[in-house]
Enzyme design. Structure first.
Site, PDB file in Angstrom:
ATOM      1  CG  HIS A   1      -1.600   1.277   1.504  1.00  9.94           C
ATOM      2  ND1 HIS A   1      -2.406   1.962   0.638  1.00  9.94           N
ATOM      3  CD2 HIS A   1      -1.480   2.058   2.612  1.00  9.94           C
ATOM      4  CE1 HIS A   1      -2.772   3.108   1.196  1.00  9.94           C
ATOM      5  NE2 HIS A   1      -2.225   3.188   2.389  1.00  9.94           N
TER       6      HIS A   1
ATOM      7  CG  HIS B   1       1.108   6.907   4.445  1.00  5.41           C
ATOM      8  ND1 HIS B   1       1.470   6.134   3.378  1.00  5.41           N
ATOM      9  CD2 HIS B   1      -0.175   6.573   4.725  1.00  5.41           C
ATOM     10  CE1 HIS B   1       0.454   5.375   3.023  1.00  5.41           C
ATOM     11  NE2 HIS B   1      -0.563   5.609   3.821  1.00  5.41           N
TER      12      HIS B   1
ATOM     13  CD  GLU C   1      -3.772   5.915  12.722  1.00  2.91           C
ATOM     14  OE1 GLU C   1      -3.407   7.096  12.590  1.00  2.91           O
ATOM     15  OE2 GLU C   1      -4.883   5.567  13.147  1.00  2.91           O
ATOM     16  CG  ASP C   2      -1.866   1.210  10.505  1.00  2.00           C
ATOM     17  OD1 ASP C   2      -2.664   1.666  11.333  1.00  2.00           O
ATOM     18  OD2 ASP C   2      -2.081   1.170   9.285  1.00  2.00           O
TER      19      ASP C   2
ATOM     20  CG  ASP D   1     -15.840  18.163 -23.416  1.00  2.00           C
ATOM     21  OD1 ASP D   1     -16.961  17.608 -23.377  1.00  2.00           O
ATOM     22  OD2 ASP D   1     -15.373  18.801 -22.469  1.00  2.00           O
TER      23      ASP D   1
ATOM     24  CG  ASP E   1      -3.661   6.890   2.566  1.00  4.25           C
ATOM     25  OD1 ASP E   1      -3.349   5.683   2.532  1.00  4.25           O
ATOM     26  OD2 ASP E   1      -4.415   7.380   3.433  1.00  4.25           O
TER      27      ASP E   1
HETATM   28 MN    MN Z   1      -2.477   4.558   4.145  1.00  5.16          MN
END
Ligand code: MN
Length: 495
Positions: A54, A78, A82-83, A265, A144
Site C-alpha cells: 500500500h 505514512h 499509526e499502525d 468534448d 493514500d
Molecule cells: Mn495509508
C-alpha cells in the site's frame, strides 16, 4: 488499472524518480522503504497482500506525477506510527525533521474509521487544519486515498460506500481547488462506481456507444492536423486523443438535460507545443483548416481559470461535420493542469530549488472559518459551498479578479469586498446594466455595487439568496443585533 495490480518494487520507484530528479536522496528513500517494510512485517491488507504494497503503491503514484522525492519518502512511511509499534519519534530520529513533520501531519489525520457524525466532523476539521499548515500532507493523503479506492472491493459494501462518498464529496473538490485535475478525475471516477453504481454503468455505456467506431475519424483528424502544423514549422511535442472522464461527463450531461449531442468534448485532442506563440499559431492553423464552432473558442492563456488552468480550447467541424474539440498548450501548462499545486514542488533545474512559493490563502481561510462554523453536519454544506464548489471569477470595475462560488450574487460580491459595502449595498450594475440583487453572477461578469450611506444595514430577505458563508454570517449577525429592543437593553445588566 492493470498497472496498479502489477506488483510494484522499490527499485522501480527509484528508477521513476531518477527520470526527473537526479539529485534526490535515493539512499534515504530506500531506507524509508526498508524501515516501513520491517515495521509492517506480518501485517496484511484486506486484500490479503502484504501491507507494504500500500505505501509503495501510493509512492509510485506520486512518482508518476513527478512529485518532490521528499514527499515520496514520507509517503512510504505514512502508516508506520499509526499502525505499527514504531513511534513517530523513531521515524523523526531516523529521517530528520522535514520527513518527520510530514509523517506527523498525516498521522494526525487518522484513519478511515467511521464512528458517527461527530467524529467524522472532527476528522474533517483536523484535515482542514493540517492542509493549511502544510499542503504537502494533502498530496500524500490523496495518494493514500487513491490506492485505497483502487482496492475498495476488498471492503464490506457499506464501508466502501462511505469511503467513496467522502472521496467524491470532500477529497475530489479539494484536489480541484488545488488545480490537481488528474487526481481530482481519478478520485471521482474511482468513487463514482461505488456511490452511484447504476448511473456509473449507464454513463459508461452512453460514452462507449458514442465513441465506438470513431477511432478512424480521430486518427485521420490528428494526422491531418499534424501534417499542416509541420508544414507551418510548428514543432509538435505531442498530439493525443483523450476520452472524457466518466464523472465529469455525468455532471455535464445533467447540465445539458441529458442531451448527449450537446457534449462536444467526449474525446478531446490535446496538442502540446513549446511556446505560447506556438499555441496561438496552432489555433490559427486549425481554424484555417476547419470551421470553428461559434462561442466555443476559449482563451484560458490570457484569462486563466481561478485555479490557474491555462490552455486554448476550440471546437471545430472536421471532415464530415464531425465535431472535434482541441486543447492547445505548452508542456509546462499541461503539467500544471494535471498536477496543479504539486507541479510547483518539482525539482527546478534552473534554480535548484524544491519549495513551492504558491500561496494557498483559501486553505488558511478555510482552517480559520471551520473553527467557528463547523460543528454540525449541516455546516459542512455551507463550507463546501464557500470553499470546495466550482468557482466563477468576476471583475471589479477596476479589473481586479474576485473568485466566488457558483450561484453567488452581487450581495455575496459586496460582502466579499468589505462588510460595510455589503451592509450598505443598495443596487448592482453588472456589465453596464442594472440588475436585481438576487441575480446570479456569471463567469467574467464585471460587477459594480451601488451603496447607500444612509442605509442602516442589510435586508433580511437577502439571507434567502446569498451563497457565501461571509455574506450569511454578516446578515445574521445584523439580525441578532436588531432583535434586542432598546428598552430591553436598558434593563439588561452590564457585563
Ligand atoms: Mn495509508
Amino acid at each position: 488499472m492493470s498497472a496498479a495490480r502489477k506488483r510494484q518494487t522499490i527499485d522501480g520507484l527509484l528508477e521513476k524518480v531518477a527520470l526527473y530528479d537526479t539529485a534526490a536522496n535515493f539512499d534515504m528513500m530506500r531506507l524509508a522503504y526498508e524501515f516501513a517494510a520491517k515495521a509492517h512485517e506480518g501485517q496484511v491488507r484486506k486484500s490479503g497482500e502484504p501491507y507494504i504494497v500500500h505505501p509503495l503503491a501510493a509512492a509510485h503514484m506520486l512518482a508518476d506525477m513527478r512529485i518532490d522525492p521528499v514527499i515520496i519518502t514520507a509517503t512510504l512511511l505514512h502508516d508506520v506510527p499509526e499502525d505499527t509499534d514504531v513511534t513517530l519519534e523513531e521515524v523523526e530520529k531516523n529521517f530528520g525533521p522535514e520527513i518527520g513533520s510530514l509523517v506527523r501531519g498525516i498521522t494526525k489525520l487518522g484513519k478511515l474509521k467511521y464512528r458517527g457524525v461527530e467524529r467524522y466532523i472532527e476528522n474533517l476539521r483536523k484535515m482542514f487544519v493540517a492542509m493549511a499548515e502544510d499542503i504537502r500532507v494533502m498530496i500524500m493523503k490523496f495518494a493514500d486515498r487513491m490506492h485505497n479506492l483502487q482496492t475498495l472491493d476488498a471492503l464490506p459494501p457499506q464501508k466502501a460506500y462511505r469511503v467513496a462518498l467522502e472521496s467524491l464529496e470532500i477529497y475530489a473538490p479539494i484536489a480541484g481547488r488545488l488545480g490537481m485535475d488528474e487526481i481530482k478525475g481519478e478520485l471521482e471516477d474511482l468513487s463514482f462506481k461505488y456511490v452511484y453504481p447504476k448511473e456509473y454503468q449507464r454513463i459508461k455505456k452512453i460514452r462507449d456507444d458514442r465513441i465506438r467506431g470513431k477511432e478512424k475519424i480521430y486518427q485521420l483528424v490528428m494526422s491531418t492536423a499534424k501534417e499542416e502544423l509541420e508544414k507551418a514549422g510548428i514543432p509538435i511535442q505531442s498530439i493525443q486523443g483523450r476520452n472524457k472522464r466518466l464523472y465529469s461527463f455525468y455532471l455535464k450531461l445533467q447540465r445539458k438535460d441529458n442531451d448527449v449531442s450537446k457534449v462536444y468534448d467526449l474525446i478531446a485532442i490535446r496538442i502540446l507545443v513549446p511556446t505560447v506563440a506556438d499555441c496561438y499559431a496552432t489555433l490559427g492553423i486549425l481554424h484555417k483548416l476547419w470551421k470553428p464552432m461559434k462561442g466555443r473558442i476559449k482563451d484560458y492563456i490570457s484569462q486563466p481559470k481561478p485555479n490557474d488552468y491555462r490552455s486554448l480550447h476550440t471546437t471545430v467541424f472536421a471532415g464530415d461535420g464531425q465535431v472535434v474539440e482541441f486543447q492547445i498548450r505548452t508542456p509546462k501548462m499541461d503539467e500544471e493542469a494535471q498536477y496543479g499545486i504539486a507541479a510547483h514542488w518539482h525539482y527546478d533545474e534552473k534554480n535548484g530549488k524544491r519549495k513551492s512559493k504558491r500561496e494557498v490563502a483559501w486553505a488558511k481561510e478555510l482552517a480559520e472559518i471551520q473553527k467557528e462554523v463547523l460543528t454540525k453536519l449541516s455546516d459542512l454544506e455551507e463550507i463546501k459551498v464557500d470553499f470546495l464548489q466550482a468557482r466563477i471569477f468576476v471583475f471589479t470595475p477596476k479589473g481586479d479578479v474576485i473568485d466566488l462560488p457558483e450561484g453567488a450574487t452581487s450581495v455575496d460580491f459586496a460582502y466579499h469586498i468589505h462588510s460595510e459595502i455589503g451592509n450598505k449595498c443598495s443596487g448592482a450594475i453588472v456589465n453596464d446594466k442594472m440588475v436585481s440583487l438576487d441575480t446570479e453572477l456569471k463567469n467574467g461578469d464585471v460587477v459594480e455595487v451601488l451603496t447607500d450611506k444612509n442605509r442602516k444595514g442589510p435586508n433580511e430577505a437577502w439571507i434567502t439568496f446569498v451563497k457565501t458563508h461571509t455574506a450569511k454570517s454578516h446578515i445574521k449577525s445584523f439580525q441578532k443585533k436588531r432583535k434586542i429592543p432598546s428598552w430591553l437593553k436598558s434593563v439588561l445588566p452590564d457585563k
